[in-house]
Design a protein around this motif. Structure first.
Motif, PDB file in Angstrom:
ATOM      1  N   THR A 374      -5.995   8.358   0.142  1.00 48.86           N
ATOM      2  CA  THR A 374      -6.078   9.630  -0.577  1.00 48.86           C
ATOM      3  C   THR A 374      -6.699   9.377  -1.942  1.00 48.86           C
ATOM      4  O   THR A 374      -6.638   8.268  -2.469  1.00 48.86           O
ATOM      5  N   LYS A 375      -7.313  10.425  -2.468  1.00 48.95           N
ATOM      6  CA  LYS A 375      -7.864  10.301  -3.823  1.00 48.95           C
ATOM      7  C   LYS A 375      -6.733  10.383  -4.831  1.00 48.95           C
ATOM      8  O   LYS A 375      -6.748   9.730  -5.862  1.00 48.95           O
ATOM      9  N   ALA A 376      -5.787  11.245  -4.502  1.00 54.06           N
ATOM     10  CA  ALA A 376      -4.673  11.436  -5.424  1.00 54.06           C
ATOM     11  C   ALA A 376      -3.523  12.088  -4.676  1.00 54.06           C
ATOM     12  O   ALA A 376      -3.724  12.804  -3.705  1.00 54.06           O
ATOM     13  N   ILE A 377      -2.314  11.785  -5.126  1.00 51.55           N
ATOM     14  CA  ILE A 377      -1.140  12.479  -4.605  1.00 51.55           C
ATOM     15  C   ILE A 377      -0.457  13.139  -5.796  1.00 51.55           C
ATOM     16  O   ILE A 377      -0.131  12.468  -6.775  1.00 51.55           O
ATOM     17  N   GLU A 378      -0.314  14.455  -5.737  1.00 47.60           N
ATOM     18  CA  GLU A 378       0.280  15.180  -6.860  1.00 47.60           C
ATOM     19  C   GLU A 378       1.593  15.816  -6.416  1.00 47.60           C
ATOM     20  O   GLU A 378       1.721  16.265  -5.267  1.00 47.60           O
ATOM     21  N   TYR A 379       2.542  15.854  -7.351  1.00 44.61           N
ATOM     22  CA  TYR A 379       3.859  16.425  -7.030  1.00 44.61           C
ATOM     23  C   TYR A 379       4.090  17.687  -7.846  1.00 44.61           C
ATOM     24  O   TYR A 379       3.810  17.714  -9.052  1.00 44.61           O
ATOM     25  N   ASP A 380       4.565  18.733  -7.185  1.00 44.56           N
ATOM     26  CA  ASP A 380       4.929  19.962  -7.888  1.00 44.56           C
ATOM     27  C   ASP A 380       6.445  20.103  -7.879  1.00 44.56           C
ATOM     28  O   ASP A 380       7.113  19.640  -6.959  1.00 44.56           O
ATOM     29  N   TYR A 381       6.929  20.773  -8.933  1.00 43.67           N
ATOM     30  CA  TYR A 381       8.379  20.977  -9.019  1.00 43.67           C
ATOM     31  C   TYR A 381       8.671  22.446  -9.228  1.00 43.67           C
ATOM     32  O   TYR A 381       7.857  23.188  -9.763  1.00 43.67           O
ATOM     33  N   ASN A 437      -3.477  12.729 -11.947  1.00 44.26           N
ATOM     34  CA  ASN A 437      -4.513  11.748 -11.626  1.00 44.26           C
ATOM     35  C   ASN A 437      -5.802  12.079 -12.376  1.00 44.26           C
ATOM     36  O   ASN A 437      -6.366  13.161 -12.216  1.00 44.26           O
ATOM     37  N   LYS A 438      -6.248  11.135 -13.212  1.00 48.03           N
ATOM     38  CA  LYS A 438      -7.411  11.397 -14.071  1.00 48.03           C
ATOM     39  C   LYS A 438      -8.689  11.592 -13.268  1.00 48.03           C
ATOM     40  O   LYS A 438      -9.540  12.422 -13.608  1.00 48.03           O
ATOM     41  N   ASN A 439      -8.845  10.819 -12.178  1.00 48.40           N
ATOM     42  CA  ASN A 439     -10.067  10.954 -11.371  1.00 48.40           C
ATOM     43  C   ASN A 439     -10.165  12.346 -10.772  1.00 48.40           C
ATOM     44  O   ASN A 439     -11.229  12.964 -10.760  1.00 48.40           O
ATOM     45  N   LEU A 440      -9.051  12.808 -10.266  1.00 48.04           N
ATOM     46  CA  LEU A 440      -9.007  14.132  -9.659  1.00 48.04           C
ATOM     47  C   LEU A 440      -9.358  15.188 -10.700  1.00 48.04           C
ATOM     48  O   LEU A 440     -10.152  16.096 -10.464  1.00 48.04           O
ATOM     49  N   ARG A 441      -8.760  15.032 -11.887  1.00 47.42           N
ATOM     50  CA  ARG A 441      -8.996  15.933 -13.005  1.00 47.42           C
ATOM     51  C   ARG A 441     -10.483  15.961 -13.341  1.00 47.42           C
ATOM     52  O   ARG A 441     -11.097  17.027 -13.440  1.00 47.42           O
ATOM     53  N   TYR A 445     -13.032  19.100 -13.087  1.00 49.12           N
ATOM     54  CA  TYR A 445     -13.381  19.729 -14.360  1.00 49.12           C
ATOM     55  C   TYR A 445     -14.164  18.784 -15.254  1.00 49.12           C
ATOM     56  O   TYR A 445     -13.993  17.578 -15.193  1.00 49.12           O
ATOM     57  N   GLU A 446     -15.010  19.397 -16.095  1.00 48.42           N
ATOM     58  CA  GLU A 446     -15.628  18.601 -17.152  1.00 48.42           C
ATOM     59  C   GLU A 446     -15.221  19.202 -18.481  1.00 48.42           C
ATOM     60  O   GLU A 446     -15.044  20.419 -18.607  1.00 48.42           O
ATOM     61  N   SER A 670       8.949  19.997  -5.077  1.00 46.78           N
ATOM     62  CA  SER A 670       8.956  21.174  -4.212  1.00 46.78           C
ATOM     63  C   SER A 670       7.702  21.199  -3.347  1.00 46.78           C
ATOM     64  O   SER A 670       7.620  21.910  -2.365  1.00 46.78           O
ATOM     65  N   LYS A 671       6.724  20.413  -3.777  1.00 46.41           N
ATOM     66  CA  LYS A 671       5.493  20.369  -2.988  1.00 46.41           C
ATOM     67  C   LYS A 671       4.794  19.044  -3.245  1.00 46.41           C
ATOM     68  O   LYS A 671       4.774  18.550  -4.366  1.00 46.41           O
ATOM     69  N   ILE A 672       4.238  18.471  -2.185  1.00 44.82           N
ATOM     70  CA  ILE A 672       3.448  17.250  -2.342  1.00 44.82           C
ATOM     71  C   ILE A 672       2.030  17.562  -1.887  1.00 44.82           C
ATOM     72  O   ILE A 672       1.828  18.070  -0.781  1.00 44.82           O
ATOM     73  N   SER A 673       1.055  17.330  -2.764  1.00 46.97           N
ATOM     74  CA  SER A 673      -0.339  17.615  -2.419  1.00 46.97           C
ATOM     75  C   SER A 673      -1.103  16.311  -2.321  1.00 46.97           C
ATOM     76  O   SER A 673      -1.133  15.537  -3.271  1.00 46.97           O
ATOM     77  N   MET A 674      -1.714  16.096  -1.162  1.00 44.76           N
ATOM     78  CA  MET A 674      -2.488  14.869  -0.982  1.00 44.76           C
ATOM     79  C   MET A 674      -3.965  15.213  -0.938  1.00 44.76           C
ATOM     80  O   MET A 674      -4.414  15.929  -0.042  1.00 44.76           O
ATOM     81  N   TYR A 675      -4.716  14.744  -1.915  1.00 38.38           N
ATOM     82  CA  TYR A 675      -6.144  15.062  -2.013  1.00 38.38           C
ATOM     83  C   TYR A 675      -6.949  14.006  -1.277  1.00 38.38           C
ATOM     84  O   TYR A 675      -6.745  12.816  -1.465  1.00 38.38           O
TER      85      TYR A 675
END
Ligand code: ADP
Ligand code: MG
Length: 858
Positions: A374-381, A437-441, A445-446, A670-675
């Protein structure tokens, strides 16, 4: 030395047998000038062709240097003709589309003599016949006598032992005839020259021996050979064989003489290729586009695992009646079919995902595979953040949770219709957390002004790739006047015809945006302890104003822009905060008095002062005396607040209370997002989740199994599938035209064979084998196949440009028609192979042609 022994030649034409030669026996010296005289039809040409190995005797024997030719194979005759015999015909028989030089060189070309040597020898023999200045002329530019001299030069090029001339002066005037005779006489000093002629005077004057033929028998011979010469040893001669290069150049020259037809043939042949190339271009372009969209979309839509999921695919297939395996009933009764029940069943079968367990797995050693793919794994709460903007035209504006929909009266409506649940509220939020994750960011976005938010009180404002920000975001953030919008909307609902669009397009400088200040209110500050219970005061504007003015200030430190993407992902624009801000809220909530109190007594709801289990209506008899006293001492409004609070909290639990107060367990998202990058990786991650589920089941932890929905993936996949299906079908159709055009090229090649019959005869006469002849025609189809292939590709690539342009104008998708180099090469190859296959039969027909008959054709 050449000896004919009892040569008989019969021709079978239909039932009839023509006895062209009847027992001819003759011996020739190694150099003399023999003239054969006789009336027309007596067999002179037949005799000459047999001596020259162009035609074969029916019986008897022809001895070359004392060797019998009875066992000669085709290739022996080819070698004999090429090396030992030169032919000169009455009608010259030059190849009209070749230069004088090439005509003369041809026999050498057949044996593979090098270019320079060929030229040297050709020039030498051309000098002998006095034509060295006509080397580069085409035969059509020469007179009859000159053409015959070219023919003699051609016959002499291989230094033959025998020169056979069939009425060489038959078509010439007497002056030029004499020139030719002089040349032949000169040649006969070193070579055996056998000439057929109608002209007894010329024969008389120039030849050393005259043979009279009549009705296929020798009538007289002025100088027969008496003593038997010593037979010379047979010499080993090089077998002539045309190289494919020679065949190519012969065919190329031929094709160049009929450029128009070659062009049209190639063009017709290329139409199939053009069609296929265009279809491949388009489907390739669309495929590339889909891949691009996939990747971009994947960035925007990661694989999301929510705390609770409903299997939507199951529901969708239920709705589309895809799960039905009903049978037809024929017993005259009507039966029920479950539909609503099925849907309700699938909707209500929502599953809880144990994300705490999954997160710890992802972060453990075993989860390495996930992190690698994955490029990034982000967690939401489930953290409700309270953010306000004080400095707006409509007073205090609640930015988060978004107050706009509520103000418009839409949120109740949406909630009632079930369209507004937690995830849609989040989706419509304009207060969002930056990816950790900085790469994802950076991929999404720039930074266009200021710097990235890093501190706990820093945020950035995000705009879309066109430097626009939706009015939805601007109203929600309080930058546009919410009250004005609400007012206009109300007027509209009440029948005003005025345009809702109260705002003209406005613009902001980066600095203006950066000057916006937000206030971050801690969840615990929303509640006020009154008379021992906590009251939610978030609706009390005066109270909130006080809280907000004391709250921490949040600064906008930068502007970021969505990178230009093709994915039409819905993007409102908005504000991004940092994980530090989130952690700060969680931390402060944890330490707040209300949370401490709730945690100290988990059984009592701090909002009611009563046990959580008590969810009935408030009844006086349930209250303790102390509580009754408190209630009695309240003012009317305080009592109202308490009653409201009580009723609102009737169904509250310990956990829901803590969540409301901003308490979040960072281990339990509450949510796991895998990019992921595109479909392939997505599939890998899907497989990894399956592996995880299997492992959990195996270990007896059925409850840890993860389910998730992948809508976009399913949709895009079916689109991709459709496109490849459609292009396959189209290619199938167009292939038919390719086959048709190949057949057409076969027919045209056959016509070419008919046209070039004479050339086939000439080539055979100078020693070309059957194989060489078929090679010439295969070379021709190779050239045509290659030309039509290349032409088709070039035309298709040229057509791709305007097609791309038109599609870009219509849909904004650039470069949609693009032919991959590999496909182009394969198509050229296909064109080549098909055309050559189509030409194989005509080439075979050509090679089978009888050389004598071929020479006789016009
Ligand atoms: P000349 O060259 O002396 O005029 P030819 O050698 O061409 O005569 O022909 C000799 C005889 O053989 C003629 O009667 C002619 O019709 C016949 N002949 C020649 N070639 C063929 C052939 N391919 N099929 C049938 N008959 C032939
Ligand atoms: Mg003849």
């Amino acid at each position: 030395m050449l000896t004919c022994e009892h040569i008989v030649k019969d021709y079978h034409s239909g039932e009839e047998v023509v006895h062209a030669l009847k027992d001819v026996s003759l011996t020739f010296r190694s150099h003399e000038f023999v003239s054969i005289l006789g009336p027309s039809g007596c067999g002179k040409t037949t005799f000459l062709n047999i001596i020259g190995g162009l035609d074969h005797y029916t019986s008897g024997d022809l001895k070359i240097n004392g060797c019998s030719t009875k066992d000669y194979k085709d290739h022996d005759w080819d070698t004999y003709r090429n090396h030992q015999v030169g032919f000169v015909f009455q009608t010259y028989n030059l190849i009209m589309h070749q230069s004088v030089l090439s005509n003369v060189e041809l026999a050498l070309t057949l044996t593979g003599v090098g270019k320079q040597e060929r030229r040297r020898r050709a020039v030498e023999v051309l000098k002998k016949v006095g034509l060295e200045d006509k080397i580069d002329k085409k035969p059509t530019q020469l007179s009859g006598g000159q053409m015959q001299r070219v023919a003699i030069a051609r016959a002499l090029i291989n230094d033959p032992d025998i020169l056979l001339a069939d009425e060489p002066t038959g078509a010439l005037d007497s002056v030029t005839s004499v020139q030719i005779m002089e040349i032949l006489k000169e040649i006969s000093k070193k070579t055996l020259v056998i000439m057929v002629t109608h002209n007894p005077e010329l024969a008389e004057k120039y030849s050393t021996r005259i043979i009279q033929l009549r009705d296929g028998v020798v009538q007289s011979d002025s100088d027969p050979v008496k003593a038997k010469d010593q037979p010379a040893a047979p010499s080993h001669l090089k077998r002539p064989s045309m190289s494919f290069k020679t065949a190519l150049s012969l065919s190329l020259n031929n094709l160049m003489t009929k450029k128009g037809r070659t062009f049209l043939t190639s063009f017709a042949g290329s139409i199939g290729i053009i069609g296929i190339a265009l279809i491949i271009s388009l489907s390739n372009g669309v495929q590339l586009y889909i891949n691009r969209v996939e990747n971009d979309t994947m960035a925007g839509y990661p694989i999301e695992v929510d705390e609770t999921t409903t299997d939507m695919t199951d529901m969708m297939s239920t709705m589309n009646n895809m799960n039905k395996k009903s049978t037809k009933k024929k017993d005259g009764k009507v039966y029920t079919r479950a539909f609503v029940e099925d849907i309700l069943n699938s909707v209500s079968s929502s599953k809880k995902n144990n994300l705490k367990e999954f997160k710890s797995y992802l972060e453990s050693d075993k989860g390495k595979k996930f992190r690698k793919n994955t490029k990034a794994i982000e967690y939401d709460y489930d953290l409700q953040m309270y953010v306000y903007n004080e400095q707006t035209d409509s007073g205090l504006v609640q930015v988060s949770p978004n107050g706009l929909l509520e103000k418009l009266g839409l949120s109740d409506m949406l909630k009632a219709s079930g369209q507004l649940n937690q995830s849609t509220v989040n989706g419509q939020s304009v207060w969002m957390m930056l990816p950790e994750n900085k790469n994802l960011r950076n991929e999404e976005y720039e930074l266009i002004d200021g710097h990235w938010a890093t501190g706990k009180n820093e945020v950035v404002i995000a705009v879309d790739s066109n430097n626009e920000i939706s009015d939805y975001a601007l109203y929600s953030l309080g930058l546009l006047d919410q009250d004005q919008l609400v007012q206009n909307y109300q007027a509209f609902v009440n029948g005003s015809t005025e345009d809702l669009k109260a705002t003209k397009t406005k613009s902001y400088t980066y600095d203006e945006l950066k000057n916006v200040k937000f206030k971050l209110v801690m969840n615990s500050d929303l509640y006020q302890n009154r008379n021992g219970v906590w009251i939610d005061c978030s609706d009390d504007e005066d109270y909130m104003k006080g809280v907000v003015s004391n709250a921490e200030e949040v600064r906008v430190v930068g502007i970021i822009r969505q990178r230009s993407t093709t994915a039409n992902q819905q993007f409102y624009g908005g504000v991004y905060y940092t994980s530090k801000m989130r952690d700060e809220v969680i931390q402060k909530s944890e330490n707040s008095a209300i949370v401490q109190q709730q945690k100290a007594d988990p059984n009592t709801n701090v909002f009611t002062g009563r046990p959580f289990s008590d969810s009935g209506k408030l009844s006086m008899s349930d209250l303790s005396d102390e509580q009754k006293a408190t209630l009695a001492s309240m003012s009317e409004s305080e009592l109202m607040d308490y009653m409201n609070s009580y009723n609102e909290n009737a169904s509250a639990t310990y956990e829901s209370n803590l969540q409301k107060m901003g308490v979040v367990d960072l281990d339990s998202p509450s949510k796991i997002s895998m990019y992921v990058d595109g479909f392939d990786q997505k599939e890998v991650v899907g497989d990894l989740i399956n592996d995880y589920n299997k492992e959990q089941k195996k270990n007896g932890h059925e409850e840890n199994v993860i389910t998730y929905n992948d809508f976009i993936g399913t949709i895009l996949k079916s689109v991709t599938h459709m496109i490849s299906l459609v292009s396959d079908v189209l290619i199938g159709f167009v292939s038919v035209s390719l086959v048709v055009s190949s057949i057409m090229i076969g027919i045209i090649t056959y016509i070419s064979v008919l046209e070039r019959t004479k050339e086939i005869g000439i080539l055979r006469a100078i020693g070309a084998s059957k194989k060489d002849i078929s090679r010439v025609f295969n070379a021709e189809t190779t050239i045509i196949g290659l030309t039509s292939g290349v032409m088709g590709i070039v035309i298709a690539v040229l057509l791709d440009l305007p097609i791309s342009h038109i599609i870009e104008n219509m849909s904004g998708i650039a470069d949609i028609a693009k032919l991959p180099v590999q496909s182009a090469l394969i198509l050229i190859l296909i064109s080549l192979v098909l055309t050559v296959i189509a030409g194989l039969i005509p080439a075979r027909i050509a090679s089978k042609k009888d050389p004598v008959e071929a020479l006789r054709s016009e």
